[in-house]
Write a protein that holds these residues in place. Sequence first.
Motif, mmCIF file in Angstrom:
data_model
loop_
_atom_site.group_PDB
_atom_site.id
_atom_site.type_symbol
_atom_site.label_atom_id
_atom_site.label_comp_id
_atom_site.label_asym_id
_atom_site.label_seq_id
_atom_site.Cartn_x
_atom_site.Cartn_y
_atom_site.Cartn_z
ATOM 1 N N GLN A 1 0.916 -1.091 -0.051
ATOM 2 C CA GLN A 1 0.187 0.109 -0.134
ATOM 3 C C GLN A 1 0.769 1.195 -0.244
ATOM 4 O O GLN A 1 1.893 1.371 0.534
ATOM 5 C CB GLN A 1 -0.975 0.142 1.340
ATOM 6 C CG GLN A 1 -2.030 -1.094 1.220
ATOM 7 C CD GLN A 1 -3.059 -0.779 2.050
ATOM 8 O OE1 GLN A 1 -2.950 -0.456 3.205
ATOM 9 N NE2 GLN A 1 -4.476 -0.660 1.766
ATOM 10 N N PHE A 2 0.331 2.277 -0.736
ATOM 11 C CA PHE A 2 1.047 3.555 -0.881
ATOM 12 C C PHE A 2 0.063 4.881 -0.309
ATOM 13 O O PHE A 2 -1.098 4.823 -0.647
ATOM 14 C CB PHE A 2 1.514 3.704 -2.299
ATOM 15 C CG PHE A 2 2.417 4.929 -2.213
ATOM 16 C CD1 PHE A 2 3.707 4.977 -2.308
ATOM 17 C CD2 PHE A 2 1.911 6.308 -2.789
ATOM 18 C CE1 PHE A 2 4.659 6.057 -2.523
ATOM 19 C CE2 PHE A 2 2.403 7.502 -3.127
ATOM 20 C CZ PHE A 2 3.789 7.179 -2.818
ATOM 21 N N PRO A 3 0.810 5.555 0.454
ATOM 22 C CA PRO A 3 -0.095 6.600 0.834
ATOM 23 C C PRO A 3 -0.457 7.854 -0.125
ATOM 24 O O PRO A 3 0.638 8.559 -0.687
ATOM 25 C CB PRO A 3 0.745 7.529 2.060
ATOM 26 C CG PRO A 3 2.199 7.088 1.521
ATOM 27 C CD PRO A 3 2.251 5.733 0.946
ATOM 28 N N ALA A 4 -1.670 7.748 -0.303
ATOM 29 C CA ALA A 4 -2.197 8.722 -1.510
ATOM 30 C C ALA A 4 -1.973 10.222 -1.149
ATOM 31 O O ALA A 4 -1.907 11.093 -1.809
ATOM 32 C CB ALA A 4 -3.344 8.539 -2.094
ATOM 33 N N ASP A 5 -1.993 10.476 0.215
ATOM 34 C CA ASP A 5 -2.229 11.765 0.859
ATOM 35 C C ASP A 5 -0.984 11.828 1.662
ATOM 36 O O ASP A 5 -0.572 11.226 2.541
ATOM 37 C CB ASP A 5 -3.483 12.130 1.815
ATOM 38 C CG ASP A 5 -4.787 12.191 0.843
ATOM 39 O OD1 ASP A 5 -4.667 12.138 -0.488
ATOM 40 O OD2 ASP A 5 -5.666 12.199 1.366
ATOM 41 N N GLN A 6 -0.139 12.857 1.489
ATOM 42 C CA GLN A 6 0.969 13.336 1.979
ATOM 43 C C GLN A 6 1.102 14.875 2.446
ATOM 44 O O GLN A 6 0.667 15.589 1.564
ATOM 45 C CB GLN A 6 2.240 12.929 1.622
ATOM 46 C CG GLN A 6 2.165 11.368 0.980
ATOM 47 C CD GLN A 6 3.917 10.971 0.370
ATOM 48 O OE1 GLN A 6 4.698 11.522 0.726
ATOM 49 N NE2 GLN A 6 3.731 9.771 -0.369
ATOM 50 N N THR A 7 1.385 15.177 3.684
ATOM 51 C CA THR A 7 1.500 16.395 3.943
ATOM 52 C C THR A 7 2.972 16.559 4.689
ATOM 53 O O THR A 7 3.048 16.071 5.749
ATOM 54 C CB THR A 7 0.463 16.886 5.049
ATOM 55 O OG1 THR A 7 -0.836 16.863 4.132
ATOM 56 C CG2 THR A 7 0.478 18.479 5.581
ATOM 57 N N PHE A 8 3.718 17.742 4.402
ATOM 58 C CA PHE A 8 4.915 17.858 5.013
ATOM 59 C C PHE A 8 5.090 19.444 5.299
ATOM 60 O O PHE A 8 4.784 20.249 4.540
ATOM 61 C CB PHE A 8 6.088 17.462 4.295
ATOM 62 C CG PHE A 8 6.102 17.462 2.703
ATOM 63 C CD1 PHE A 8 7.029 18.558 2.132
ATOM 64 C CD2 PHE A 8 5.369 16.689 1.991
ATOM 65 C CE1 PHE A 8 6.961 18.711 0.578
ATOM 66 C CE2 PHE A 8 5.285 16.852 0.437
ATOM 67 C CZ PHE A 8 6.184 18.053 0.132
ATOM 68 N N THR A 9 5.624 19.726 6.517
ATOM 69 C CA THR A 9 5.674 20.850 7.117
ATOM 70 C C THR A 9 7.376 21.304 7.356
ATOM 71 O O THR A 9 7.845 20.468 8.135
ATOM 72 C CB THR A 9 5.108 21.142 8.334
ATOM 73 O OG1 THR A 9 3.425 21.128 7.955
ATOM 74 C CG2 THR A 9 5.101 22.541 8.910
ATOM 75 N N PHE A 10 7.788 22.414 6.900
ATOM 76 C CA PHE A 10 9.107 22.701 7.392
ATOM 77 C C PHE A 10 9.186 23.953 7.945
ATOM 78 O O PHE A 10 8.588 24.949 7.546
ATOM 79 C CB PHE A 10 9.960 22.780 5.805
ATOM 80 C CG PHE A 10 11.297 23.179 6.141
ATOM 81 C CD1 PHE A 10 12.345 22.515 6.842
ATOM 82 C CD2 PHE A 10 11.678 24.725 6.030
ATOM 83 C CE1 PHE A 10 13.630 22.767 7.080
ATOM 84 C CE2 PHE A 10 12.874 25.324 6.216
ATOM 85 C CZ PHE A 10 14.099 24.278 6.638
ATOM 86 N N THR A 11 9.630 23.976 9.009
ATOM 87 C CA THR A 11 9.878 25.196 10.096
ATOM 88 C C THR A 11 11.389 25.401 10.227
ATOM 89 O O THR A 11 12.320 24.617 10.318
ATOM 90 C CB THR A 11 9.275 25.107 11.368
ATOM 91 O OG1 THR A 11 9.506 24.189 12.170
ATOM 92 C CG2 THR A 11 7.811 24.999 10.868
ATOM 93 N N THR A 12 11.670 26.662 10.285
ATOM 94 C CA THR A 12 13.404 26.887 10.478
ATOM 95 C C THR A 12 13.437 28.439 11.159
ATOM 96 O O THR A 12 12.627 29.146 10.848
ATOM 97 C CB THR A 12 14.218 26.880 9.103
ATOM 98 O OG1 THR A 12 15.503 27.203 9.494
ATOM 99 C CG2 THR A 12 13.706 27.912 8.364
ATOM 100 N N GLU A 13 14.423 28.447 12.044
ATOM 101 C CA GLU A 13 14.697 29.642 12.735
ATOM 102 C C GLU A 13 16.236 30.068 11.963
ATOM 103 O O GLU A 13 16.835 31.110 12.602
ATOM 104 C CB GLU A 13 15.130 29.568 14.158
ATOM 105 C CG GLU A 13 13.868 29.019 14.848
ATOM 106 C CD GLU A 13 14.212 28.453 16.209
ATOM 107 O OE1 GLU A 13 15.381 28.594 16.661
ATOM 108 O OE2 GLU A 13 13.105 28.419 16.805
ATOM 109 N N ALA A 14 16.669 29.448 10.992
ATOM 110 C CA ALA A 14 18.068 29.765 10.350
ATOM 111 C C ALA A 14 18.236 31.198 9.918
ATOM 112 O O ALA A 14 19.148 31.729 9.934
ATOM 113 C CB ALA A 14 18.248 28.633 9.340
#
Length: 308
Positions: A247-260
Amino acid sequence: MKGMKLIKTAPLAVLLVLASCASKKAIVADNGSMLQKVASDNTDKDETKTQRHESSTMDRAFLEKVADNAVCSKNITGRMSFNLQAGGKDITVPGAIRMRKDEVIRLQLFIPILGSEIGRIEFTPDYVLIIDRMHKEYIKAGYGEVSFLSQNGISFYSLQSLFWNQLFLPGHKSVSESSLGQFASNSNTAGSLADISYRKSNILYTWKADKATGRITSAGAVYRSASHGKSELKWNYSNFKNVGVKQFPADQTFTFTTEATKKLQKATVSISMNDVKTESDWDTNTVVSTKYKKANVDDILKKIIIVQ
């Protein structure tokens, strides 16, 4: 001064003497009971070792189950809805995703209704390619040149594993059965999800997986630096669809946060695939038009994704 030192050390000396005397009295008074206590302590230690061994065996078996969930197909393709939330903007456009194992990850963004391509983000083992068709600009850079990837130890193979819903070890092309022991897991604790982790230098990589199925439901990476602050990547998976026997995830959510950048920056991307296919009739090579201008990495990211 010498008297003060004696007063301060006396209580400790008394405790040591009392402890010594008590242990001697116990041995003289009841040698049998002390032998029983020693035997009991040894039994407890043996039981603890057994429990640790059983726990380690359970974790190893669970990690094997997680690794075995990997989709076997060479290609994953499909139409998708692409949503970007960054800098106060919330944009949703149609798109397509095409991935070929160990070769390319390609995200194409289209103009609604018209369907023509407005942008393309492509990852290969050697470089990242971002094409901005609106401004007729592009960047082509190594992973070390894209700060939010390099700071989180993300290479092509790490990204591939994230997109393909798999475990990964930074710096390795794949995770072998013999390398599973490098991960830490707690599959024998309460709850439906187990934590899996791996630390390398200043970066902690984590995954959560369903204990019953071994399916990864989320992944993440946290980078901490004294000079650049904290950067974090969170990746969630849902809406699993059949691809062969896996099985493969049809929905993906990725969040990137940085203080750089000395100011908190955050971007969230959501991909929702209409269907998951394994089509192979497509070219992995993208040729950039000579009419396009090569831009600076930071400049194009200001226009497209991260910095506002």
